[in-house]
Enzyme design. Structure first.
Site, PDB file in Angstrom:
ATOM      1  N   LYS A  43     -11.579  -0.270  -0.094  1.00 19.30           N
ATOM      2  CA  LYS A  43     -11.582   1.296  -0.131  1.00 19.30           C
ATOM      3  C   LYS A  43     -11.040   1.565  -1.788  1.00 19.30           C
ATOM      4  O   LYS A  43     -10.506   0.808  -2.231  1.00 19.30           O
ATOM      5  CB  LYS A  43     -10.838   2.308   0.854  1.00 19.30           C
ATOM      6  CG  LYS A  43      -9.339   1.596   0.974  1.00 19.30           C
ATOM      7  CD  LYS A  43      -8.762   2.387   2.450  1.00 19.30           C
ATOM      8  CE  LYS A  43      -7.451   2.155   2.432  1.00 19.30           C
ATOM      9  NZ  LYS A  43      -7.027   1.121   3.405  1.00 19.30           N
ATOM     10  N   SER A  57       0.704  -1.073   0.337  1.00 23.00           N
ATOM     11  CA  SER A  57      -0.118   0.081  -0.011  1.00 23.00           C
ATOM     12  C   SER A  57       0.939   1.437   0.006  1.00 23.00           C
ATOM     13  O   SER A  57       1.628   1.446  -0.794  1.00 23.00           O
ATOM     14  CB  SER A  57      -0.863   0.106   1.006  1.00 23.00           C
ATOM     15  OG  SER A  57      -1.909   0.878   1.038  1.00 23.00           O
ATOM     16  N   HIS A  58       0.574   2.202   0.793  1.00 22.09           N
ATOM     17  CA  HIS A  58       1.278   3.386   1.030  1.00 22.09           C
ATOM     18  C   HIS A  58       2.895   3.149   1.518  1.00 22.09           C
ATOM     19  O   HIS A  58       3.452   4.199   1.789  1.00 22.09           O
ATOM     20  CB  HIS A  58       0.554   4.369   2.057  1.00 22.09           C
ATOM     21  CG  HIS A  58       0.350   3.397   3.333  1.00 22.09           C
ATOM     22  ND1 HIS A  58      -0.390   2.362   3.476  1.00 22.09           N
ATOM     23  CD2 HIS A  58       0.990   3.838   4.623  1.00 22.09           C
ATOM     24  CE1 HIS A  58      -0.436   2.070   4.845  1.00 22.09           C
ATOM     25  NE2 HIS A  58       0.475   2.817   5.442  1.00 22.09           N
ATOM     26  N   ASP A  90      -2.822   6.168  -3.398  1.00 23.07           N
ATOM     27  CA  ASP A  90      -1.450   5.836  -2.804  1.00 23.07           C
ATOM     28  C   ASP A  90      -1.086   4.470  -3.680  1.00 23.07           C
ATOM     29  O   ASP A  90      -1.609   4.400  -4.909  1.00 23.07           O
ATOM     30  CB  ASP A  90      -1.876   4.849  -1.415  1.00 23.07           C
ATOM     31  CG  ASP A  90      -2.819   3.955  -1.434  1.00 23.07           C
ATOM     32  OD1 ASP A  90      -3.525   3.910  -2.455  1.00 23.07           O
ATOM     33  OD2 ASP A  90      -2.906   3.239  -0.320  1.00 23.07           O
ATOM     34  N   ASP A 149      -1.435   1.247  -3.902  1.00 21.39           N
ATOM     35  CA  ASP A 149      -2.245   0.385  -4.656  1.00 21.39           C
ATOM     36  C   ASP A 149      -3.716   0.836  -5.170  1.00 21.39           C
ATOM     37  O   ASP A 149      -4.223   0.181  -5.486  1.00 21.39           O
ATOM     38  CB  ASP A 149      -2.323  -0.975  -3.610  1.00 21.39           C
ATOM     39  CG  ASP A 149      -2.972  -0.527  -2.391  1.00 21.39           C
ATOM     40  OD1 ASP A 149      -2.740   0.604  -1.908  1.00 21.39           O
ATOM     41  OD2 ASP A 149      -3.601  -1.497  -1.697  1.00 21.39           O
ATOM     42  N   ASP A 161      -6.020   2.408  -3.270  1.00 16.84           N
ATOM     43  CA  ASP A 161      -7.089   2.118  -2.406  1.00 16.84           C
ATOM     44  C   ASP A 161      -7.510   3.604  -1.494  1.00 16.84           C
ATOM     45  O   ASP A 161      -8.528   3.827  -1.224  1.00 16.84           O
ATOM     46  CB  ASP A 161      -7.530   1.136  -1.618  1.00 16.84           C
ATOM     47  CG  ASP A 161      -6.060   0.640  -0.879  1.00 16.84           C
ATOM     48  OD1 ASP A 161      -4.979   1.662  -0.987  1.00 16.84           O
ATOM     49  OD2 ASP A 161      -6.118  -0.126   0.067  1.00 16.84           O
ATOM     50  N   ARG A 162      -6.290   4.370  -1.485  1.00 15.07           N
ATOM     51  CA  ARG A 162      -6.574   5.526  -0.590  1.00 15.07           C
ATOM     52  C   ARG A 162      -6.723   6.745  -1.562  1.00 15.07           C
ATOM     53  O   ARG A 162      -6.207   6.665  -2.716  1.00 15.07           O
ATOM     54  CB  ARG A 162      -5.123   5.722   0.446  1.00 15.07           C
ATOM     55  CG  ARG A 162      -5.111   4.586   1.263  1.00 15.07           C
ATOM     56  CD  ARG A 162      -3.865   5.156   2.132  1.00 15.07           C
ATOM     57  NE  ARG A 162      -3.471   4.033   3.322  1.00 15.07           N
ATOM     58  CZ  ARG A 162      -3.197   4.259   4.356  1.00 15.07           C
ATOM     59  NH1 ARG A 162      -2.587   5.319   4.527  1.00 15.07           N
ATOM     60  NH2 ARG A 162      -3.165   3.282   5.505  1.00 15.07           N
TER      61      ARG A 162
HETATM   62  C1  VG1 Z   1      -3.115   1.776   8.503  1.00 17.62           C
HETATM   63  C2  VG1 Z   1      -4.499   2.542   8.521  1.00 17.62           C
HETATM   64  C3  VG1 Z   1      -5.866   1.765   8.383  1.00 17.62           C
HETATM   65  C4  VG1 Z   1      -5.836   1.162   7.036  1.00 17.62           C
HETATM   66  C5  VG1 Z   1      -4.505   0.296   6.924  1.00 17.62           C
HETATM   67  C6  VG1 Z   1      -4.480  -0.194   5.502  1.00 17.62           C
HETATM   68  O1  VG1 Z   1      -3.291   0.634   9.262  1.00 17.62           O
HETATM   69  O2  VG1 Z   1      -4.629   3.106  10.031  1.00 17.62           O
HETATM   70  O3  VG1 Z   1      -6.971   2.589   8.525  1.00 17.62           O
HETATM   71  O4  VG1 Z   1      -6.910   0.235   6.851  1.00 17.62           O
HETATM   72  O5  VG1 Z   1      -3.265   1.052   7.158  1.00 17.62           O
HETATM   73  O6  VG1 Z   1      -4.332   0.822   4.548  1.00 17.62           O
HETATM   74  P1  VG1 Z   1      -2.667   0.672  10.656  1.00 17.62           P
HETATM   75  O7  VG1 Z   1      -2.666  -0.697  11.222  1.00 17.62           O
HETATM   76  O8  VG1 Z   1      -0.988   0.960  10.252  1.00 17.62           O
HETATM   77  O9  VG1 Z   1      -3.049   1.850  11.428  1.00 17.62           O
HETATM   78  V1  VG1 Z   1      -3.797   0.525   3.067  1.00 17.62           V
HETATM   79  O10 VG1 Z   1      -4.221   1.815   1.712  1.00 17.62           O
HETATM   80  O11 VG1 Z   1      -3.113  -0.765   3.218  1.00 17.62           O
HETATM   81  O12 VG1 Z   1      -4.488  -0.575   2.262  1.00 17.62           O
HETATM   82 CO    CO Z   2      -3.406   1.255   0.069  1.00 17.64          CO
END
Ligand code: VG1
Ligand code: CO
Length: 545
Positions: A378, A114-115, A279, A281, A283-284
Site C-alpha cells: 500500500k 508501521s503505525h 503512517d 513506514d 504505506d497508510r
Molecule cells: C492491521 C490492519 C491491516 C493491515 C496491517 C498492516 O492488521 O488491520 O489491514 O494490513 O495492520 O498495516 P491487524 O492484523 O492488526 O488488523 V501496516 O501499515 O503494518 O503495514
Molecule cells: Co504502515
C-alpha cells in the site's frame, strides 16, 4: 580477508510473522541473536538462486540503525552478491517495494512496525518482501517460521560500523553494499504515474491546496521532495515532516485520533482543499477534505469511480480488490464499471498474486491503505497524488465528491471498534463463542434488520489455489449491512479484538451523518451478541475509527 563467523545460537519462541511480518517490543529484538536468528531464517528459506540481490531499508524508528548493521553482517556472511540499502537505512515501505522491482532484486527486508509507536520500550518489526516487491506470501512466512524453530547457528561477517551515506559503496567478502538515495527512485516513479504539471498548475492558480502531516515518520523526506519541490506546496503546509526515532512520542497512525491536529485544522474555516497524513513506514494514508473525513473504504471506492482522472489508470482498471472487512462501497462501483471485485483476507500480502497476474490494478483496506499495480505494497503518498489528481481534474471539493458518490451508489456507513489490551485466551474465546452460537444468532435482529447469515471467512487464492482459513467471523444482515469480528495480527503484547461495522444507507435524506455516531448502536449490538463484556470484561471499545 575477514573470515565468516559461524555463531552458535538457539531458537527463540514466537518468531511467527503476523499480518505484516514479525512485530515485537524493541527490547525483544535487542536481545543478543534475536534479530540475526530471524534474518538467517529468512536466508535459509530462500532458494540458493534467489539470494543474489536484496534491498534493505526501514522506517527509521529507534533501533533501525543497529538493526541494519546486524542484517548486513548476516547477508554478507551468506554471500548475497549485492545489497542495496537506503541512505541512513531509510526507505518507506512502498519505496522498498519499488526498489526491489526496479533493481530486479530477489527480495528485500523491511524494518518497520508501521503505525505502532517507536522508541525505547515501544515496537519494532521486520518483514521480507519477495521479488515482485510483495510482502512474503504465507507459504514463505511459514517456511521462515519453521526455520526459526530449529535454527542452531547463523553466519556473521565481522563488518566495521558502516556509514550509510548516499552513494557509498562497500566491498566485503563476495558482497557489494550500495547505499542509494531513499527518495529519488520513488519520486521518479510517481512522475510516470501522475500528471504533475496539471496538479502543479491547479495549485499555482490557487484552485487546489494541500496540507500534509508526516507524523514525524519516514514519509517526511518523500513529502518534501514530491509535494514541496515538485508540486510547489508551501513548506508551512507540511507538518511534522522531520523523521524522528520515536515519531515525536506519538502513534504514527493516520486516523482522526492520532492525527488530531491535522483533523481539527481540516475541520476549521481556513482549511486547505485536501488534508492528508501517512503512517510510520509511509504505506497508510488518511484523506480529509475541507470539513470532510473520507473513510478509507470510501477513498478506495472514489478512486475507482474517478480512475479516469489518474493517468496510471486511463487504460482501465481490469479488476479491483478489497480486504474482507473493508466496506462494500468498492463492490458497488465495480459493478457499475463492470469489473470483477475480489475479496481477500486482511493483510496486503493477499493482493500480491492478483496484482502479479494482472487481475486487479487497484486494491485497498479499511485500515487506511490503498495502492495500485505500480508497487506491491500500500502506498500513502501515491494515494494523496490520486486525490490531488481527482480534485484537479473534476474541480470539485472533497465533500461534493463524497455526496455525489453516496447519492449515486448509496453510502456504507462504516467504522471500526477496537478492544485493545485483552488477554489472548479471552479474545480467542469471543471468536469461538460466536461460531458456537451461530445458530441462535440467526434468529436475532438489529432493529428491523434480521441476521441472515453468520460465517467464518476463508479464502482460496484464485492464482495458486492456496487456502487461508479462519480469517474472521461475518454477521450479515438482510440488507447487506455487516458486523465483522477478527483478532489483530500486528500487536506486540496483549490481544486486540477488531469489530468492523457497516450499514448501507440509500435514503438521500440520510447521507450526511457522522459514521461513528451512526454506528454506535450497531456497535452495542455487536458487543452484546458476542458477549464481549461477559467474556473479556471490556465494557466498551478502546478506539473507534
Ligand atoms: C492491521 C490492519 C491491516 C493491515 C496491517 C498492516 O492488521 O488491520 O489491514 O494490513 O495492520 O498495516 P491487524 O492484523 O492488526 O488488523 V501496516 O501499515 O503494518 O503495514
Ligand atoms: Co504502515
Amino acid at each position: 580477508m575477514n573470515a565468516v563467523d559461524q555463531i552458535s545460537t538457539s531458537a527463540f519462541d514466537g518468531q511467527k510473522p503476523g499480518t505484516s511480518g514479525l512485530r515485537k517490543k524493541v527490547d525483544v529484538f535487542q536481545q543478543p541473536h534475536y534479530l540475526m536468528n530471524f534474518v538467517q531464517s529468512i536466508v535459509n528459506a530462500l532458494p540458493l538462486d534467489q539470494r543474489s540481490r536484496l534491498v534493505v531499508g526501514g522506517d527509521g524508528r529507534y533501533f533501525n540503525r543497529e538493526a541494519i548493521q546486524q542484517i548486513l553482517q548476516v547477508l554478507v556472511a551468506n554471500e548475497v552478491k549485492e545489497i542495496l540499502v537506503g541512505a541512513d537505512g531509510l526507505l518507506s515501505t512502498p519505496a522498498v517495494s519499488h526498489l526491489i522491482r526496479k533493481s530486479g532484486s530477489d527480495g528485500g527486508i523491511v524494518l518497520s512496525a508501521s503505525h505502532n509507536p517507536g522508541g525505547p520500550g515501544k515496537d519494532f518489526g521486520i518483514k521480507f518482501n519477495n521479488a515482485s516487491g510483495s510482502p512474503a506470501p504465507e507459504f514463505l512466512t511459514d517456511l521462515i517460521f519453521e526455520n526459526t524453530k530449529t535454527i542452531d547457528h547463523y553466519l556473521r561477517f565481522p563488518l566495521p560500523e558502516l556509514q550509510l551515506t548516499e552513494g557509498a559503496e562497500y566491498q566485503f567478502g563476495n558482497s557489494t553494499i550500495k547505499v542509494v538515495n531513499s527518495v529519488s527512485d520513488y519520486a521518479e516513479l510517481m512522475q510516470t504515474l501522475f500528471d504533475f504539471d496539471r496538479i502543479r498548475s491547479s495549485m499555482e492558480d490557487g484552485k487546489l491546496s494541500l496540507c500534509f502531516d508526516g507524523m514525524h515518520a519516514v514519509t517526511g523526506p518523500y513529502a518534501k521532495c514530491i509535494f514541496s519541490e515538485l508540486l510547489g506546496v508551501p513548506a508551512g503546509n507540511l507538518l511534522n515532516c522531520v523523521a524522528k526515532e520515536d515519531f515525536g512520542g506519538g502513534h504514527p497512525d493516520p486516523n482522526r485520533v492520532h492525527a488530531k491536529t491535522l483533523y481539527e485544522y481540516m475541520m476549521s474555516d481556513h482549511a486547505t482543499d485536501l488534508g492528508a497524513a501517512s503512517d510510520g513506514d509511509g504505506d497508510r494514508n488518511m484523506i480529509l477534505g475541507n470539513g470532510a473525513f473520507v473513510s478509507p473504504s470510501d477513498s478506495l471506492a472514489l478512486i475507482a469511480e474517478h480512475h479516469q482522472c489518474i493517468p496510471q489508470f486511463r487504460d482501465g482498471l481490469v479488476g479491483v480488490a478489497r480486504s474482507m472487512p473493508t466496506s462494500t462501497a468498492l463492490d458497488r462501483v465495480a459493478e457499475h464499471l463492470n469489473l470483477p471485485c475480489y475479496e481477500t483476507p486482511t493483510g496486503w500480502k493477499f493482493f500480491g498474486n492478483l496484482l502479479d497476474q494482472g487481475l486487479v490494478r487497484l486494491c485497498g483496506e479499511e485500515s487506511f491503505g490503498t495502492s495500485g499495480d505500480h508497487v506491491r505494497e500500500k502506498d500513502g503518498v501515491w494515494t494523496v497524488l490520486c486525490w490531488l489528481s481527482i480534485l484537479a481534474e473534476t474541480g470539485k471539493s472533497v465533500q461534493q465528491l463524497l455526496t455525489e458518490h453516496w447519492t449515486r451508489f448509496g453510502r456504507s456507513y462504516y467504522c471500526r471498534h477496537d478492544y485493545e489490551g485483552l488477554e489472548a485466551e479471552k479474545a480467542q474465546a469471543v471468536m469461538s463463542g460466536l461460531v458456537e452460537h451461530r445458530d441462535s444468532l440467526i434468529g436475532q435482529s438489529y432493529g428491523s434488520k434480521p441476521i441472515r447469515e453468520v460465517d467464518v471467512f476463508s479464502y482460496e487464492d484464485p492464482v495458486d489455489g492456496s487456502v487461508s482459513e479462519n480469517q474472521g467471523v461475518r454477521v450479515k444482515f438482510d440488507d447487506g449491512s455487516r458486523i465483522v469480528y477478527r483478532l489483530s495480527g500486528t500487536g506486540t503484547d496483549s490481544a486486540t479484538l477488531r469489530v468492523y461495522l457497516e450499514q448501507i444507507e440509500r435514503n438521500a435524506d440520510s447521507l450526511q451523518h457522522d459514521a461513528i455516531e451512526f454506528n454506535e448502536e450497531l456497535g452495542q449490538f455487536a458487543h452484546s451478541i458476542a458477549n464481549i463484556a461477559g467474556v473479556t470484561g471490556a465494557a466498551e471499545p478502546s478506539v473507534r475509527t
